[in-house]
Design an enzyme around this catalytic site. Sequence first.
Site, short mmCIF file in Angstrom:
data_model
loop_
_atom_site.label_atom_id
_atom_site.label_comp_id
_atom_site.label_asym_id
_atom_site.label_seq_id
_atom_site.Cartn_x
_atom_site.Cartn_y
_atom_site.Cartn_z
N ASP A 78 0.85 -1.19 0.00
CA ASP A 78 0.00 0.00 0.00
C ASP A 78 0.89 1.24 0.00
O ASP A 78 2.09 1.18 0.29
CB ASP A 78 -0.89 -0.03 1.24
CG ASP A 78 -2.12 0.86 1.12
OD1 ASP A 78 -2.32 1.46 0.04
OD2 ASP A 78 -2.89 0.94 2.10
N GLU B 166 2.87 4.68 -4.31
CA GLU B 166 2.95 5.47 -5.55
C GLU B 166 4.30 6.17 -5.76
O GLU B 166 4.66 6.33 -6.94
CB GLU B 166 1.80 6.50 -5.59
CG GLU B 166 0.44 5.91 -5.82
CD GLU B 166 -0.06 5.07 -4.64
OE1 GLU B 166 -0.68 4.03 -4.90
OE2 GLU B 166 0.20 5.44 -3.48
N ASP C 106 -8.95 2.88 -2.87
CA ASP C 106 -10.03 3.41 -2.03
C ASP C 106 -11.23 3.83 -2.87
O ASP C 106 -11.54 5.03 -3.01
CB ASP C 106 -9.53 4.59 -1.20
CG ASP C 106 -8.36 4.19 -0.30
OD1 ASP C 106 -8.14 2.98 -0.12
OD2 ASP C 106 -7.68 5.10 0.20
#
Length: 782
Positions: free
Chosen positions: A440, A443, A519
């Site tokens: 997670d 990026e 999300d």
Amino acid sequence: MDGRDLVRSVRVIGSGRAARGVRAAWRRRRIDAAGLPRRGPERARVPGQVERAEPGPGGGVIRFSRSELRIMVAVNGAVFWGWDGATPGPSYALAGSGPEPDPRAVLEPDKDGGWRVVAERVTVVVSRNGAVEVCTPGGVVLRRELPPRWWEPVEGGVGRWMQRAEVAADARFFGLGGRASGPRLRDGSYRLWNTDPGGSFAPGDDPLYLTMPVQLVVADAGTHLMFYDTTWDGTVVLREGEEGAGSGHDRAGRCELRMDGGPLRCWVMVGPPARVLLTWASLTGAPALPPAWALGHQHARWGFGSEQEVRRIVAGYQERGLPLDAVHLDIDHYDDHRVFTVDRERFPKLPVLAEELRRDGIRLVSVVDPAVKAAPGDPVYDGGMAVDAFVRDASGRPVRGVVWAGESVYPDFTHPRVRQWWGGLYEERLEQGFAGFWHDMNEPVSFNAFGEPTLPRSARHALEGRGGDHREAHNVYGLCMARAGYEGLRELAPQERPFLFTRSGWAGMQRYGGTWSGDVATGWPGLRASLSLVLGLGLCGVPYSGPDVGGFDGSPSPELYLRWFQLGAYLPLFRTHASTRAGRREPWEFGSEVLEHARAALLERRRLLPYFVTLSHLARRTGGPYVRPVWWNAPEDRALRDCEDTFLLGDSLLVAPVLEAGADRRVVRLPRGRWYETTTERAYEGPGQVLVDAPLSRIPVFARAGAVLPVRGDTGLELETWAPAPGRTGGGLVIRDAGDGWDVPEMERYVSRRQGGRVAVTREGEDGVSEPEWPVRVRGLR
């Protein structure tokens, strides 16, 4: 800092974390001001006129007055071309060094002073001024790339470039990674920069966590996949064509790609969709094979909070007879949000808990974030500093950002030494009993109060020894982290297949695992976006993915939750998940009616597990996604190309989820052939539309006539076959998983034949025809 940034800073400065975000944003801006080259005068350039050509392996080099174009047809049928001396490598997308040139491809003169490369599956025509056409062997143009244009700094440095292309007026665009507005990409601008949207997203939000410069274009004349192999920030502008526009002439579809830097090189592959994805997988690597348990139902929540809460949730599933295969622990199980740690107060005996769950057939999956708390004394931080693992700025200082643990540093996964160090850290996770890993925030994310929520663009990266900055490394950060985790797990637990999925990634990420939606917003638009993401990612070569069932935020209505749950039961990654601020996601929290219908969906998923196992092995062998658009086998059918609310699960099943509130019936578009609605066993003929019931208890699912698929029966594996249409035959493939290791199981081929009033199923192999060793259940025979 403009006025909007100032207002935002004032608005958020009240909390400690927000204040750190303001400081981080200012720090990022200062680092880039000092470390990025200033944009000065530029000069524009185009290739110019062709001067000569030099044959080479698989094609050759065509020289223009101001550039050169290298073309190579590979033995797998893919075509590479690169401008200004660009070659296929080095590339983060390619598996190894890439395929060998096709010795049969020939470079020869074309009309009007141009050149062409002729191969078995494709012809590439280059005009005298640098336009490139991709043609079928019959000469039909699938794509025309206009001469590129560069803007180069007068004083040297990285230049930007633009490439425009035309496709057929009837063509439809798909791909570009995970796009909430897909799977068919309408007119608009799509950014190629992996981005945390900073909250729950809906179909209008773009970009998201996982972007790829990969287009799949489907037209009457054929299908092609186009991959621009550069990792820099860029934008794709698409405009679909129109037939008979204006004075009766077709208007071509258009694609404009603008990149901030990197080489102008690309790969293109043509053919039916299955062949295109096979070629793509042979180029970028076979998809990782998930362990069989990862094809079951998985339950997650940010905020489980303690061992007692995990046990309570698991007991709830068991008491109600609901299948459960994995439980995911989010960042709240960490000690002070620090990666590779455990909160000993709330999880005092995590290995014991993991062993108890495993005895019940349930695995633990751990979240893993890349950021490391910048705290001397923290073992991960100290170990990283000892091996110089962290990204640095232009002055040599480790770059800091703000994430859940506070001030943090970031491993440079573009360095082999750092990947090896990071991969070894998973030993701690394995010792805690975790069997799978969920990457997670990669990026990567930094909580900046304004500006981009990521690292400074001037941050320095190794880039496999070439050296460069975050402008080039950003989009492959998550990909390289996935590689580090996957390779580390292969070394630490060599007898087991790693299970890993990642929020961010890039082309080729399927080699290491899958992904999920991120999300996604709770709501009916979020439900529709969930399907779009899975379909679009599959067409980019990532077959294993799925959404947060129920949405990440908010509290779904019982109806929305159930419809999401029913869709998730037919997607590769079937996971419920939500944030700490959201309502519960356990099926029993939505009332007795929803519980009973959710149980039916779970039991059907459990029944279809052998089919999902087969699809996972086929994806590894062929690159074909589990979840496919309905046009997969008939891309020439324009009505199917525009169908976005239905999908094929493998070759045998068609799933029509309910995506609108209050619907108890829905229209389903069927491809050619006979299809059986699996609940009523009523037969329908395609192509065409049918109106079917979709009560709250189920979503419409259809089986292809003649299909043979493996299912779990009362006593073990069974074969379920659907009666072929009169005078027709059918069949299916079965691949039984030999466990969660590396043994390569046999692929069994079954054929169904209608013989009067009965259906016969036989196994056909190299040693001839034999009877199946498994019980056969015939359905749809009336």
